[in-house]
Structures are given as structure tokens and as C-alpha cells.
Design an enzyme around this catalytic site. Structure first.
Site, mmCIF file in Angstrom:
data_model
loop_
_atom_site.group_PDB
_atom_site.id
_atom_site.type_symbol
_atom_site.label_atom_id
_atom_site.label_comp_id
_atom_site.label_asym_id
_atom_site.label_seq_id
_atom_site.Cartn_x
_atom_site.Cartn_y
_atom_site.Cartn_z
ATOM 1 N N SER A 45 0.899 -0.974 0.069
ATOM 2 C CA SER A 45 0.367 0.107 0.211
ATOM 3 C C SER A 45 0.900 0.656 0.059
ATOM 4 O O SER A 45 1.765 1.272 -0.739
ATOM 5 C CB SER A 45 -0.664 -0.317 1.613
ATOM 6 N N ASP A 202 -5.900 -2.911 -3.503
ATOM 7 C CA ASP A 202 -4.407 -2.579 -2.452
ATOM 8 C C ASP A 202 -4.085 -3.885 -1.824
ATOM 9 O O ASP A 202 -4.961 -5.229 -1.061
ATOM 10 C CB ASP A 202 -5.723 -1.579 -1.258
#
Length: 276
Positions: A45, A202
Site C-alpha cells: 500500500s 490494495d
């Protein structure tokens, strides 16, 4: 407060969106008194971008570039409004900053640096990647608060899969910025892009602090928030902000919050250093 390993073989940059600027402040302050030379680094991320900037030695450039981009925004009201290209202004801004910061010179340094892996995740093949990704994100958030650990599996039980991608290879092939951008895709704010022909969401939905492969030696894990439950693993040290970071995960309107989050990282590093 745990003691820092003097020379960790591995450093893990956890996710957390803009909270990852704490990692930049923390490590740059530590670097004034300590020297790290890890063999392996992972990022997920926002931690993928923080890790890339740290390896390339451009942490301050990242902070300044992101703050400058935020100066031009005064609202998050268009958070979910896709433009003609199918992406939101948030995603366009993030990808633009990543592309400008991770330029050819930064990619060269990363390609010549330690092993660097970035975790990405894939939603199940339903044909509705944004909708499915949104459901997975909700599941991840629920588990994050109920279980209280950076390591989890609820989204994986719903069909999420994840992979560690060789970021050094991506840097050599001119795809580093694309990989780092793909690692931080949070539906429905961001539209899932393609990586190797598959939709990406993500990677933090699968694990907020993925260990390198191979996973060997002393490991420093840089979290961006405090967790209620951390595993007790020999040779693994978790550190986190001393208080909640001023920066929110996806608030793209206030550059001062980024600077304050960075400054919090510096203060926390000084607390560790003061312990000797």
C-alpha cells in the site's frame, strides 16, 4: 516500547495510506545516528511508496512533492467521482506524484539496491472489480478493528489473492511507478488497474505487514498505527507511532498534516534513540 534491532536483515514498510509519512520521518531521523543496510525490504500500500523513497534516498523529495500537490486541493468532495479516464482525481494525483518522484534515477538506485518486494492483491474474477474490491475493503476494515492485528485472512476467505512482486525487476523494466501505484488501490476511491493482465487492489487487504520471501533474520516492521494484537515472533520487532498520526489515510487536502505526521515520526525516533 521495544528496542530497535541494531542491524536488521529485513525491513517491512506496512500500509496505511498517508500515515506512511510517519515512516519517512522516523527512518530519516534514525539515519542521523544509526546506519541500516538490510538485505531484504517489503512494502505494501502506501508503504510501497515509502519503502521505494527510502531505498532511493528521496524521502524529503516525496514529502515536498506530495505537499505541493495537496496545496492545489481544498476538498475531498470528488472522492468517488471517476473522470473520463475512469479514475478519480485522488488516483490521478497519487499516480502523478509517484511518477514524478520515482523517476529514472530513483529507479536506477532501487534496481541496484537490496532485494525489494511489493505486495499487490487481486480480487476474485467476477467481472466487477471495483464492486468486489469495495466489498473486500469493507471486510478488511471490519477485521482490522475486530481482530486488531496487522496480519489477517478474512478477505482471502472471500477470494482475495496476493503476491510479492520483485520491485527491482520492475525498476529495471521501467514499471516501478506503475507497480507502486497499483499497490495502493483502495476501491471505490481508486479504480483497480491491471498488472500482468489481472485486476489489482490494495495489497494491504491481504496483510498490512507482509514478510519478505525468504523470511530470514532480524526484522524491523514499521507500522503506521497501534494494534491491539501483535504476534510474538523471535527476531521480529514492531514499531509504531507514539500517538495517532495527524494524516488520515486518504485525506488529500491538508499538506500540513503530512508534515506533522513526518515530524511525529522524527520525535518517535528521538525517543528510541534516547533509550540508547
Amino acid at each position: 516500547m521495544p528496542s530497535l534491532p541494531e542491524d536488521p536483515a529485513q525491513i517491512v514498510f506496512s500500509g496505511g495510506g498517508l500515515r506512511c509519512f510517519w515512516q519517512g520521518g522516523f527512518l530519516t531521523r534514525l539515519a542521523q545516528d544509526m546506519s541500516f543496510a538490510p538485505k531484504r525490504i517489503t512494502g505494501v500500500s502506501g508503504g510501497a511508496l515509502a519503502g521505494a523513497a527510502w531505498i532511493a534516498g528521496i524521502e524529503h523529495r516525496l514529502l515536498d512533492t506530495m505537499c505541493a500537490a495537496f496545496e492545489r486541493r481544498d476538498t475531498n468532495i470528488d472522492l468517488f467521482e471517476a473522470d473520463k479516464n475512469g479514475i478519480t482525481p485522488h488516483q490521478e494525483l497519487y499516480c502523478d506524484v509517484v511518477g514524478r518522484v520515482l523517476n529514472d534515477e530513483a529507479a536506477r538506485r532501487i534496481a541496484q539496491g537490496p532485494a525489494f518486494q511489493i505486495q499487490i492483491a487481486h480480487p476474485p474474477e467476477t467481472g466487477l472489480a471495483t464492486l468486489t474490491g469495495t466489498a473486500l475493503a469493507a471486510t478488511y476494515e471490519a477485521e482490522l478493528h475486530i481482530v486488531g492485528s496487522p496480519h489477517f485472512n478474512w478477505a482471502e476467505k472471500m477470494g482475495l489473492t496476493s503476491n510479492l512482486i520483485d520491485a527491482k525487476a520492475a525498476a529495471r523494466n521501467g514499471r516501478l511507478a506503475d507497480l507502486v501505484s497499483a499497490a495502493a488501490v483502495i476501491p471505490p476511491v481508486f479504480e483497480p488497474p491491471l498488472w500482468e493482465g489481472r485486476r489489482v487492489v490494495d495489497g494491504g487487504m491481504a496483510d498490512q505487514a507482509p514478510m519478505p520471501d525468504p523470511d530470514e533474520g532480524e526484522t524491523l516492521v514499521l507500522l503506521t498505527r497501534e494494534y491491539k494484537k501483535l504476534p510474538d515472533v523471535a527476531g521480529r520487532t514492531y514499531v509504531w507511532p507514539g500517538k495517532e498520526t495527524p494524516a488520515d489515510k486518504i485525506d488529500f487536502t491538508d499538506p500540513q498534516k503530512l508534515r506533522d505526521t513526518w515530524a511525529l515520526g522524527e520525535r518517535d525516533a528521538e525517543r528510541y534513540l534516547a533509550r540508547g
